[in-house]
Design a protein around this motif. Structure first.
Motif, PDB file in Angstrom:
ATOM      1  N   GLY A 144      72.725  65.539  61.021  1.00 34.79           N
ATOM      2  CA  GLY A 144      72.143  66.000  62.106  1.00 34.79           C
ATOM      3  C   GLY A 144      70.377  66.707  61.892  1.00 34.79           C
ATOM      4  N   THR A 145      71.221  67.550  60.311  1.00 35.61           N
ATOM      5  CA  THR A 145      69.957  68.108  59.957  1.00 35.61           C
ATOM      6  C   THR A 145      68.906  67.183  59.612  1.00 35.61           C
ATOM      7  N   TYR A 147      68.514  64.675  61.217  1.00 34.45           N
ATOM      8  CA  TYR A 147      67.271  64.585  62.408  1.00 34.45           C
ATOM      9  C   TYR A 147      66.336  65.838  62.457  1.00 34.45           C
ATOM     10  N   VAL A 148      67.215  66.591  62.711  1.00 31.92           N
ATOM     11  CA  VAL A 148      66.378  67.508  63.153  1.00 31.92           C
ATOM     12  C   VAL A 148      65.046  68.024  62.380  1.00 31.92           C
TER      13      VAL A 148
ATOM     14  N   GLY B 298      69.664  65.174  67.402  1.00 30.22           N
ATOM     15  CA  GLY B 298      70.426  66.188  65.905  1.00 30.22           C
ATOM     16  C   GLY B 298      70.931  67.690  66.567  1.00 30.22           C
ATOM     17  N   LEU B 301      73.819  66.799  67.913  1.00 31.81           N
ATOM     18  CA  LEU B 301      74.480  66.032  67.339  1.00 31.81           C
ATOM     19  C   LEU B 301      75.402  67.059  66.534  1.00 31.81           C
ATOM     20  N   LEU B 302      74.482  68.599  65.950  1.00 27.91           N
ATOM     21  CA  LEU B 302      74.915  69.593  65.273  1.00 27.91           C
ATOM     22  C   LEU B 302      75.693  70.748  66.660  1.00 27.91           C
TER      23      LEU B 302
END
Lengths: 346, 332
Positions: A144-145, A147-148, B298, B301-302
């Motif tokens: 996730g991170t 992506y972020v 993202g 997802l988190l």
């Protein structure tokens, strides 16, 4: 209970024997990596003598600097039975931040280095907080991170490209400078590797990381502050990725938001090939760095032997699979050996 | 079991609300949103992700993972281009590449079940290996001279509606996978081995066999997605679908499937797929950059993994406080 009488007499000797066996197994990986590396260099230089010239070797070292550094950081995390897939994105955003710090704010080099490392540590802390406190698997969190952070990087950059001309020469010179014929950047990686390796191998903090990866529940019951250590591991990984971002800027000069895209896979491959078990609890940064060096040497060999460079990724993938299979075999052997010794004590 | 179900239902409800929210956002900010043409865009955009998410759901419920799926798509694409250049008929190519995908999945399966290697590490390795093979086969060239009957199917629509043809493939597969996972013994076995592999094994579940075939099916379905991708874009390239595996995993987890295995519902995943498609579309229509989309994906997802975890902790904390209070009352 009759065993207690004999127990005090025998354990010390067997304990030493047990430890030295395990030491041998662990050292064996680094030694065999050096061996494979030597064989490879030998083989390629016979086929193509130009391979052995100083410039080529210097190039290999420069090329491996960034990945080896990431591999060192990744080791800290993998040893605790976690993984950090966001290092590529952290590298990218810190590289861009480095460019911005120079181009827009004209900060001195020292400040930029510290800034980059802190920036990376910040993202590492976010990763670590989520993994350690929320107890969510690091695979998902760092996915996730990944992506972020990359998204933030792109949004910040907005298509901007920072050129070498925007950064001071003294900084860019780091990319090409040499100390006694040895390029500077790899020396930084070696220094970090030795620092981290010493902490992991000798300091209590380091040993606790191995314990956590080996058996998290047992580590917890033994009084190890698992949450704090895991958080620290991710902060360290992030900080190192931040440093790698600064070095990336020094090496390549031209920066955009795509820096470091996909490099996390190279880092993980290097780490696994280098003998750091993906299930945690074993492996060293020296092995990881050697793994990175091996992969980089293979790449250079392909170029020098004029093999279709498209084979590189396939070969890397196969090596990774071979390394995991080998690790599994060694782990099974070791478990069998430990069981055998434990049964002897009775 | 019902506690798990309610917890799951709670996350799926969140996904449904997010989907509704995304639709509202889309319609309120653009009048083109609710058109047939836009529906086509949404569905086409995520059709490969949707198709691959189906077998991957089963894999993750079985407490494994397969990160090599995007590389299988790329490998398939490269094979299609290569075989086409060597004069094979498309009717021969399609089954051949699907078999190739199944073989790729079988390799994953053997390494995980026979050698007992962790699927995360194995599929990171095969991710590199298969993508590498794709590059070896096709280099960095593209093959684009496919006959129009196939490429037309690829971005054509079904029977006069605006639904893209590939999406029909997804619907059919979704029904099949849904029935297998939620209505058959094999599906129950998959849940069981995900929840507790040893217990399942001792209950007579053929854990290794099922896992092996799950990987084979995933490979074959990824190859099918590769065929669709190639026709939809009318281009075979070795670097097709690079990074797609992240979107697929994101969508499965977003759909409420637990990364630890043993829990999840295919409907949740389908919902998450539609959510991703709608969100991407709504943002693109509003000229929001692709970067923000990455941040959003993202973050979702988190959120999807932190949400249930944090919720469970809050529940646990509340339970402790409650029992402490009750304990105090009793003592008094």
């Amino acid at each position: 209970m009759s065993t207690t009488a004999s127990a005090p007499a025998t354990p010390p000797a067997q304990h030493d024997e047990g430890r030295s066996f395990i030491d041998t197994v662990v050292r064996a990986r680094e030694v065999s990596l050096i061996g494979v590396l030597a064989l490879l260099v030998l083989g390629v230089s016979i086929a193509e003598p130009r391979f052995l010239n100083a410039q080529n070797l210097r190039d290999i070292l420069l090329n491996v600097t960034i990945v080896a550094l990431l591999a060192v950081g990744q080791t800290i995390v993998v040893v605790t039975r976690n993984i950090d897939l966001s290092v590529g994105s952290i590298l990218g955003i810190t590289a861009f931040a480095t460019g911005v710090m120079f181009a827009d704010h004209n900060l001195p080099i020292g400040v930029v280095f510290v800034g980059g490392i802190l920036f990376g540590a910040f993202f590492g802390a976010i990763n670590g907080a989520m993994v350690a406190f929320a107890k969510v698997p690091s695979l998902v969190i760092t996915l996730g991170t990944l992506y972020v952070i990359r998204g933030i990087d792109y949004a910040w950059a907005h298509g901007r490209q920072i050129n070498a001309a925007d950064m001071p020469d003294s900084f860019l010179d780091l990319g090409t400078a040499q100390v006694a014929g040895f390029p500077v950047l790899p020396l930084i990686t070696v220094a970090v590797m030795i620092l981290v390796g010493t902490v992991l191998g000798r300091a209590r903090m380091g040993r606790e990381l191995y314990a956590i990866g080996s058996n998290p529940d047992a580590a917890n019951l033994a009084g190890i502050r698992v949450t704090r250590r895991v958080l620290g591991a991710f902060v360290a990984s992030g900080a190192i990725a931040g440093l790698a971002g600064v070095l990336y800027a020094a090496r390549f000069g031209t920066l955009d938001a795509a820096a470091g895209n996909g490099i996390e896979l190279a880092a993980v491959s290097a780490v696994v090939v280098g003998g750091v078990a993906i299930f945690g609890g074993s492996g060293t940064v020296y092995g990881a760095a050697l793994g990175a060096l091996l992969l980089a040497t293979i790449r250079s060999s392909l170029v020098n032997l004029q093999v279709n460079p498209f084979w590189e990724q396939a070969i890397n993938g196969t090596l990774l699979l071979a390394a995991i299979a080998l690790d599994r075999l060694l782990a099974l052997r070791m478990a069998r050996e430990l069981r055998r010794r434990a049964s002897h004590r009775v | 079991m019902s506690d798990l179900k309610t917890r799951l239902a709670r996350w799926e409800t969140v996904t449904v609300f997010l989907l509704i929210g995304a639709i509202i956002y889309g319609t309120s900010t653009s009048e083109d949103f609710f058109t047939g043409g836009n529906l086509n865009s949404i569905l086409s955009d995520i059709v490969e992700i949707a198709i691959i998410a189906l077998p991957l759901t089963l894999i993750i419920v079985a407490a494994e993972i397969d990160l090599s799926v995007a590389s299988v798509v790329g490998l398939t694409s490269a094979l299609i281009g290569y075989l086409w250049n060597h004069g094979w008929a498309m009717e021969m190519i399609i089954p051949a590449v699907i078999v190739a995908g199944a073989v790729a999945g079988a390799i994953n399966g053997v390494l995980v079940t026979r050698l007992g290697l962790p699927s995360l590490a194995v599929t990171i390795g095969t991710l590199g290996l298969y993508r590498g093979l794709a590059y070896v086969i096709l280099g960095d060239t593209a093959v684009a001279d496919f006959p129009s009957q196939f490429t037309d199917w690829g971005f054509g629509t079904f029977a006069g509606t605006q639904i893209p043809n590939p999406f029909i493939v997804f619907v059919v597969l979704a029904v099949v996978f849904g029935i297998v996972l939620h209505r058959t013994g094999i599906g129950r076995s998959i849940f069981a081995m995900g929840a507790n592999e040893e217990a399942a094994h001792f209950s007579g579940v053929r854990v290794k066999r099922i896992k092996f075939w799950l990987f084979v099916v995933t490979g074959a379905v990824a190859a099918l997605a590769g065929v669709i991708y190639t026709f939809r874009f009318a281009s075979a390239r070795a670097d097709n679908a690079v990074g797609l595996e992240l979107s697929v995993v994101a969508v499965v987890l977003l759909g409420g499937v637990s990364i630890f295995g043993g829990r999840g519902h295919l409907l949740g995943v389908i919902c998450a797929v539609l959510l991703l498609g709608t969100l991407r579309n709504a943002l693109t229509i509003n000229d929001v950059s692709a970067e923000v989309l990455t941040i959003v994906t993202g973050s979702l997802l988190l959120l999807s993994v932190l949400g249930p975890s944090v919720a469970a902790r809050i529940r646990g904390a509340l339970r402790t406080t409650k029992s402490r209070e009750e304990g105090n009352v009793q003592v008094q």
